[in-house]
Design a protein around this motif. Structure first.
Motif, PDB file in Angstrom:
ATOM      1  N   ARG A 174       0.831  -1.202   0.000  1.00  0.00           N
ATOM      2  CA  ARG A 174       0.000   0.000   0.000  1.00  0.00           C
ATOM      3  C   ARG A 174       0.873   1.263   0.000  1.00  0.00           C
ATOM      4  N   GLU A 175       2.142   1.086   0.363  1.00  0.00           N
ATOM      5  CA  GLU A 175       3.032   2.235   0.509  1.00  0.00           C
ATOM      6  C   GLU A 175       3.933   2.457  -0.705  1.00  0.00           C
ATOM      7  N   GLY A 176       4.087   1.455  -1.560  1.00  0.00           N
ATOM      8  CA  GLY A 176       4.967   1.575  -2.714  1.00  0.00           C
ATOM      9  C   GLY A 176       4.534   2.710  -3.639  1.00  0.00           C
ATOM     10  N   ARG A 177       5.514   3.407  -4.196  1.00  0.00           N
ATOM     11  CA  ARG A 177       5.240   4.510  -5.117  1.00  0.00           C
ATOM     12  C   ARG A 177       6.274   4.525  -6.239  1.00  0.00           C
ATOM     13  N   MET A 178       5.807   4.860  -7.427  1.00  0.00           N
ATOM     14  CA  MET A 178       6.692   5.065  -8.573  1.00  0.00           C
ATOM     15  C   MET A 178       5.942   5.919  -9.581  1.00  0.00           C
ATOM     16  N   SER A 179       6.640   6.822 -10.228  1.00  0.00           N
ATOM     17  CA  SER A 179       6.012   7.610 -11.293  1.00  0.00           C
ATOM     18  C   SER A 179       6.221   6.918 -12.629  1.00  0.00           C
ATOM     19  N   ALA A 180       5.347   7.242 -13.573  1.00  0.00           N
ATOM     20  CA  ALA A 180       5.515   6.699 -14.923  1.00  0.00           C
ATOM     21  C   ALA A 180       6.828   7.172 -15.533  1.00  0.00           C
ATOM     22  N   GLN A 181       7.235   8.400 -15.212  1.00  0.00           N
ATOM     23  CA  GLN A 181       8.504   8.928 -15.720  1.00  0.00           C
ATOM     24  C   GLN A 181       9.681   8.100 -15.216  1.00  0.00           C
ATOM     25  N   GLN A 182       9.679   7.745 -13.930  1.00  0.00           N
ATOM     26  CA  GLN A 182      10.749   6.904 -13.388  1.00  0.00           C
ATOM     27  C   GLN A 182      10.748   5.534 -14.045  1.00  0.00           C
ATOM     28  N   GLY A 183       9.553   4.974 -14.223  1.00  0.00           N
ATOM     29  CA  GLY A 183       9.470   3.658 -14.834  1.00  0.00           C
ATOM     30  C   GLY A 183       9.964   3.631 -16.263  1.00  0.00           C
ATOM     31  N   VAL A 184       9.579   4.634 -17.059  1.00  0.00           N
ATOM     32  CA  VAL A 184       9.995   4.630 -18.459  1.00  0.00           C
ATOM     33  C   VAL A 184      11.485   4.940 -18.580  1.00  0.00           C
TER      34      VAL A 184
ATOM     35  N   HIS B  15      -7.814  -0.621  -6.338  1.00  0.00           N
ATOM     36  CA  HIS B  15      -7.700   0.757  -6.810  1.00  0.00           C
ATOM     37  C   HIS B  15      -6.444   0.988  -7.649  1.00  0.00           C
ATOM     38  N   VAL B  16      -5.820  -0.083  -8.143  1.00  0.00           N
ATOM     39  CA  VAL B  16      -4.589   0.045  -8.937  1.00  0.00           C
ATOM     40  C   VAL B  16      -4.651  -0.910 -10.133  1.00  0.00           C
ATOM     41  N   ARG B  17      -4.352  -0.379 -11.321  1.00  0.00           N
ATOM     42  CA  ARG B  17      -4.075  -1.190 -12.495  1.00  0.00           C
ATOM     43  C   ARG B  17      -2.876  -0.558 -13.190  1.00  0.00           C
ATOM     44  N   SER B  18      -1.986  -1.378 -13.760  1.00  0.00           N
ATOM     45  CA  SER B  18      -0.784  -0.806 -14.364  1.00  0.00           C
ATOM     46  C   SER B  18      -0.211  -1.724 -15.430  1.00  0.00           C
ATOM     47  N   ILE B  19       0.564  -1.127 -16.334  1.00  0.00           N
ATOM     48  CA  ILE B  19       1.337  -1.863 -17.335  1.00  0.00           C
ATOM     49  C   ILE B  19       2.696  -1.191 -17.480  1.00  0.00           C
ATOM     50  N   ALA B  20       3.694  -1.987 -17.843  1.00  0.00           N
ATOM     51  CA  ALA B  20       5.027  -1.448 -18.134  1.00  0.00           C
ATOM     52  C   ALA B  20       5.743  -2.434 -19.036  1.00  0.00           C
ATOM     53  N   GLY B  21       6.422  -1.906 -20.045  1.00  0.00           N
ATOM     54  CA  GLY B  21       7.180  -2.800 -20.915  1.00  0.00           C
ATOM     55  C   GLY B  21       7.457  -2.186 -22.274  1.00  0.00           C
ATOM     56  N   PHE B  22       7.537  -3.067 -23.266  1.00  0.00           N
ATOM     57  CA  PHE B  22       7.933  -2.670 -24.613  1.00  0.00           C
ATOM     58  C   PHE B  22       6.876  -3.147 -25.597  1.00  0.00           C
ATOM     59  N   THR B  23       6.453  -2.254 -26.485  1.00  0.00           N
ATOM     60  CA  THR B  23       5.445  -2.624 -27.475  1.00  0.00           C
ATOM     61  C   THR B  23       5.770  -1.943 -28.801  1.00  0.00           C
ATOM     62  N   ARG B  24       5.373  -2.574 -29.898  1.00  0.00           N
ATOM     63  CA  ARG B  24       5.649  -2.022 -31.223  1.00  0.00           C
ATOM     64  C   ARG B  24       4.423  -1.318 -31.787  1.00  0.00           C
ATOM     65  N   ASP B  25       4.682  -0.349 -32.662  1.00  0.00           N
ATOM     66  CA  ASP B  25       3.577   0.269 -33.400  1.00  0.00           C
ATOM     67  C   ASP B  25       3.542  -0.304 -34.818  1.00  0.00           C
TER      68      ASP B  25
ATOM     69  N   ALA C 138       8.919   2.200 -25.260  1.00  0.00           N
ATOM     70  CA  ALA C 138       8.880   1.913 -23.833  1.00  0.00           C
ATOM     71  C   ALA C 138       7.654   2.622 -23.276  1.00  0.00           C
ATOM     72  N   VAL C 139       6.834   1.894 -22.560  1.00  0.00           N
ATOM     73  CA  VAL C 139       5.589   2.478 -22.068  1.00  0.00           C
ATOM     74  C   VAL C 139       5.353   2.074 -20.622  1.00  0.00           C
ATOM     75  N   VAL C 140       4.946   3.019 -19.802  1.00  0.00           N
ATOM     76  CA  VAL C 140       4.500   2.778 -18.440  1.00  0.00           C
ATOM     77  C   VAL C 140       3.202   3.552 -18.256  1.00  0.00           C
ATOM     78  N   ALA C 141       2.167   2.874 -17.823  1.00  0.00           N
ATOM     79  CA  ALA C 141       0.882   3.522 -17.570  1.00  0.00           C
ATOM     80  C   ALA C 141       0.307   2.957 -16.280  1.00  0.00           C
ATOM     81  N   ILE C 142      -0.142   3.851 -15.406  1.00  0.00           N
ATOM     82  CA  ILE C 142      -0.624   3.463 -14.081  1.00  0.00           C
ATOM     83  C   ILE C 142      -1.959   4.145 -13.826  1.00  0.00           C
ATOM     84  N   VAL C 143      -2.936   3.362 -13.409  1.00  0.00           N
ATOM     85  CA  VAL C 143      -4.232   3.895 -12.994  1.00  0.00           C
ATOM     86  C   VAL C 143      -4.359   3.731 -11.493  1.00  0.00           C
ATOM     87  N   ASN C 144      -4.588   4.838 -10.785  1.00  0.00           N
ATOM     88  CA  ASN C 144      -4.955   4.818  -9.367  1.00  0.00           C
ATOM     89  C   ASN C 144      -6.330   5.455  -9.262  1.00  0.00           C
TER      90      ASN C 144
END
Length: 482
Positions: A358-368, A418-428, A435-441
């Protein structure tokens, strides 16, 4: 619902995502997103990217990538069998020590193979005690625990890390209904855990899920557990579930003694927990699969306990002689490692390295930023191969099916209340890797998965090659509501 045919797209990429997320989540600050092209054309996109968010299990990418660079891909864990006695005929005159090494995946199969060698050496009796040595990790009391709000504190995802960990500290409980009635059994079958089967035969009906039955353990003062199972099952059904009912040291002692007995080796003494004497003689050793294999298991299937063991292992490998908390040391080493790469770690909270927090935190900027470094790392293939493949395996196997994204990305997922997230590599569709990181709180966050899938879908079909960067204002720097 997303389908294989792209919808008409108009407007700025980030604004389109913000609009979709705001309509879905009813909260303009619920989504944090960073997407950066790595090997082709495209414009980096950021939405609330500097907000510290609860990341869920995408935190495992931080721990596993750090481990690959800090410990090395060939790192392994050893579990040793030793004695302070001598062999006389088929009797070992002394104590039998099992010295654990923090192995995240010390399975029952490997333990059986290890102990069977004792029988092969002609040993059928141990005159002394069975002594388990869990001194490998230094863990003071008061370690942070995850406050789960569910009704099953014995669930596999809640297993705590321990130097004594074996078989993930789990038993698999089976129920089978056939012409003889309903039978129940556990594997491994440990004497400390008994089953009270109260399940009744039902008329013809669909087979129940494990959650449809009631699993109620009762704990006695002597450490014994009685698991009562109740409910109904029709004939020709089989149901099973995994439960963690014993503390890890008690579980491993019971498992070792059970396996020894099955192999025809009797231990005359008691179970004890102590440090192995320096003059003990090593008899046998089992070595784990390498770190690359462990990282794959952690990320493909999001194993919390393995990730937590890995963080402790970093701490144990890097601690100074006077340090007494491997979790804290592991966290410090990872943060120092990230800062050495120029990643701003302000606001980043690893806590236990698994994301089950419940205490962990990370921004999408840090993740990417971390993923950008990983892309250029010598261990990029090892990290990427550990991540679930879109619509094919792991925790992404059921997502984005029947779209052109199938097989075109490797994405770690995360999910908590109250949390859903993805992080990784995807092609267009121009074959550029992002490189994409997306977090829903958000409360609720169940519809956050659709928002995250929309991010991947839009990156593929409508890559932002020439759009302006969009960033939702957050002048006050507030953390979005959860």
């Amino acid at each position: 619902m997303l389908s294989g045919a792209p919808a008409l797209y108009a407007g700025n990429w980030s604004d389109d995502i913000i609009d979709y997320a705001t309509k879905s989540l009813e909260n303009p600050q619920a989504l944090s997103l960073a997407a950066v092209p790595l090997d082709g054309p495209g414009t980096a996109q950021y939405v609330n990217a500097d907000f510290p968010m609860k990341p869920g299990s995408i935190m495992k990418l931080v721990t596993t990538y750090a481990a690959l660079e800090l410990l090395g891909p060939g790192y392994t864990w050893d579990t040793d069998i030793l004695t302070d006695g001598k062999l006389e005929g088929e009797t070992l005159k002394g104590n039998l020590y099992v010295r654990f090494g923090g192995d995240p995946k010390l399975s029952i199969e490997r333990l059986w193979a290890l102990l069977s060698e004792l029988r092969g050496m002609g040993i059928s009796k141990v005159a002394g005690d069975l002594v388990l040595d869990g001194s490998y990790f230094r863990l003071p009391a008061g370690q942070p625990r995850f406050d789960d709000n569910g009704d099953n504190p014995w669930a596999p995802f809640l297993v705590e890390p321990s130097a004594y960990l074996s078989n993930f500290n789990l038993q698999q409980i089976h129920l089978q209904a056939d012409q003889r009635g309903i039978r129940a059994w556990a594997f491994p079958d440990l004497p400390q855990v008994s089953l009270d089967n109260q399940v009744k035969t039902a008329a013809s009906a669909p087979c129940p899920r494990a959650d449809d039955l009631v699993w109620k353990p009762a704990f006695a003062g002597d450490g014994a557990v009685t698991l009562t199972v109740s409910g109904q099952m029709p004939r020709d059904c089989r149901v099973s579930t995994y439960l963690s009912l014993l503390p890890p040291e008690q579980f491993s002692a019971a498992l070792l003694r059970t396996l020894l007995a099955e192999l025809g080796i009797a231990v005359a003494g008691a179970d004890r927990f102590a440090t192995t004497p320096e003059n003990a003689e090593e008899l046998l050793r089992t070595t784990s699969p390498d770190l690359v294999t462990m990282v794959r298991d952690i990320n493909k299937w999001s194993s919390n306990v393995m990730a937590r063991q890995l963080l402790l292992s970093i701490g144990a490998a890097k601690r100074a002689d006077d340090e007494q908390d491997d979790r804290r040391t592991g966290v410090r080493e990872i943060l120092d490692w990230m800062q050495g790469k120029g990643i701003d770690t302000a606001g980043l909270v690893l806590e236990n390295g698994s994301g089950l927090s419940r205490e962990g935190r990370m921004s999408a900027q840090q993740g990417v930023a971390l993923l950008q470094h990983a892309w250029d790392s010598p261990y990029a293939p090892d990290l990427m191969s550990s991540m679930p493949i879109i619509a094919i395996d792991g925790t992404m196997r059921k997502r984005l099916k029947n779209t052109e994204l199938e097989g075109r990305g490797r994405i770690k997922t995360g999910s908590l209340d109250h949390v859903r997230s993805i992080a990784g590599f995807t092609r267009d569709n121009n074959n550029t890797t992002w490189a994409v990181v997306a977090i829903v709180n958000n409360d609720p966050a169940w519809n956050g998965q659709a928002v995250l899938d929309r991010v991947l879908y839009s990156l593929y079909y409508h890559p932002p090659a020439a759009t302006a960067v969009s960033q939702v204002d957050n002048a006050a720097g507030e953390i979005p509501s959860r």
